[in-house]
Design an enzyme around this catalytic site. Structure first.
Site, mmCIF file in Angstrom:
data_model
loop_
_atom_site.group_PDB
_atom_site.id
_atom_site.type_symbol
_atom_site.label_atom_id
_atom_site.label_comp_id
_atom_site.label_asym_id
_atom_site.label_seq_id
_atom_site.Cartn_x
_atom_site.Cartn_y
_atom_site.Cartn_z
ATOM 1 N N CYS A 1 3.241 -18.585 -15.864
ATOM 2 C CA CYS A 1 3.946 -17.295 -15.909
ATOM 3 C C CYS A 1 4.499 -16.962 -17.289
ATOM 4 O O CYS A 1 4.432 -15.811 -17.735
ATOM 5 C CB CYS A 1 5.062 -17.276 -14.869
ATOM 6 S SG CYS A 1 4.450 -17.430 -13.174
ATOM 7 N N ASP B 1 11.413 -16.278 -13.247
ATOM 8 C CA ASP B 1 11.201 -17.066 -12.025
ATOM 9 C C ASP B 1 12.020 -18.359 -11.917
ATOM 10 O O ASP B 1 11.522 -19.385 -11.441
ATOM 11 C CB ASP B 1 9.712 -17.420 -11.877
ATOM 12 C CG ASP B 1 8.802 -16.209 -11.909
ATOM 13 O OD1 ASP B 1 9.310 -15.072 -11.837
ATOM 14 O OD2 ASP B 1 7.576 -16.396 -12.014
ATOM 15 N N LYS C 1 7.846 -10.227 -7.607
ATOM 16 C CA LYS C 1 6.455 -10.152 -8.044
ATOM 17 C C LYS C 1 5.595 -11.185 -7.327
ATOM 18 O O LYS C 1 6.099 -12.164 -6.776
ATOM 19 C CB LYS C 1 6.344 -10.353 -9.555
ATOM 20 C CG LYS C 1 6.671 -11.763 -10.075
ATOM 21 C CD LYS C 1 6.557 -11.793 -11.593
ATOM 22 C CE LYS C 1 6.866 -13.165 -12.170
ATOM 23 N NZ LYS C 1 5.823 -14.165 -11.899
#
Length: 201
Positions: free
Chosen positions: A118, A22, A83
């Site tokens: 994450c 990310d 996602k």
């Protein structure tokens, strides 16, 4: 593996994959030490390309948060997944990684954001669901707040089959020998000038 089945965390190029979590445009002004994260991730991606290591990249809801930053210059073979789940281990990622896992990929080198959300949840899933070693690059992970990053790294440090490292540690382990045919390229990447680095913990 060491004696009596103890995992030593010795990275090898032919058993490793790189996971990039990310590192997206929207986070540029929000993440503590973001220039260091981007710089480290870029170096790891280029090292992976040199050493022919598979690269998995996730983007958290890119419609709102943007795509992976351009500086990473993802190689053509990189596998990119959108996602909404916090962990990188979505069903699509799991499916793709499981095939590589069966072919001998049992180590994951991980960088990205945010460390306490994450990244942490990705580590938990990789160890629990895939039974692999995870090597977290401390100079390539961060959060919006330093405290969250620090506490997450301390939590990760205590988990089984999880190893903290720096990008340079990982790169030279993956090369393994100054006689490696790609050593000069890896060495050149390691010598690049870097922005201010993130603290260890």
């Amino acid at each position: 593996m060491g004696s009596a089945g103890v995992r030593l965390g010795r990275l090898k190029a032919n058993t490793s994959a790189l996971f990039v979590c990310d590192i997206q445009e929207k986070f540029r002004g929000l993440i503590h030490g973001m220039p260091a994260v981007v710089d480290t991730a870029s170096r790891l991606v280029r090292s992976a390309e040199v050493l022919e290591i598979p690269v998995f990249v996730t983007e958290q809801y890119p419609k709102a948060l943007g795509n992976t930053v351009a500086e990473l210059a993802l190689p053509p073979k990189a596998l990119v997944f959108e996602k909404t789940k916090f962990s990188m281990c979505t069903s699509d990622v799991d499916k793709a990684f499981r095939k590589m896992n069966l072919d001998g990929i049992g180590q994951v080198l991980l960088c990205g954001i945010e460390t306490h959300v994450c990244v942490l949840q990705t580590v938990l899933d990789l160890v629990e669901k895939h039974n692999v070693e995870v090597h977290v690059c401390v100079d390539g992970v961060s959060s919006q707040r330093e405290t969250d990053r620090s506490v997450a790294l301390r939590r990760l440090q205590g988990l089984p089959n999880v190893f903290l490292c720096t990008s340079e540690m990982a790169m030279f382990q993956l090369a393994g020998d100054s006689k490696h045919p790609k050593f000069k390229q890896i060495s050149a990447l390691a010598k690049e000038k870097r922005p201010d680095q993130l603290s260890a913990l």
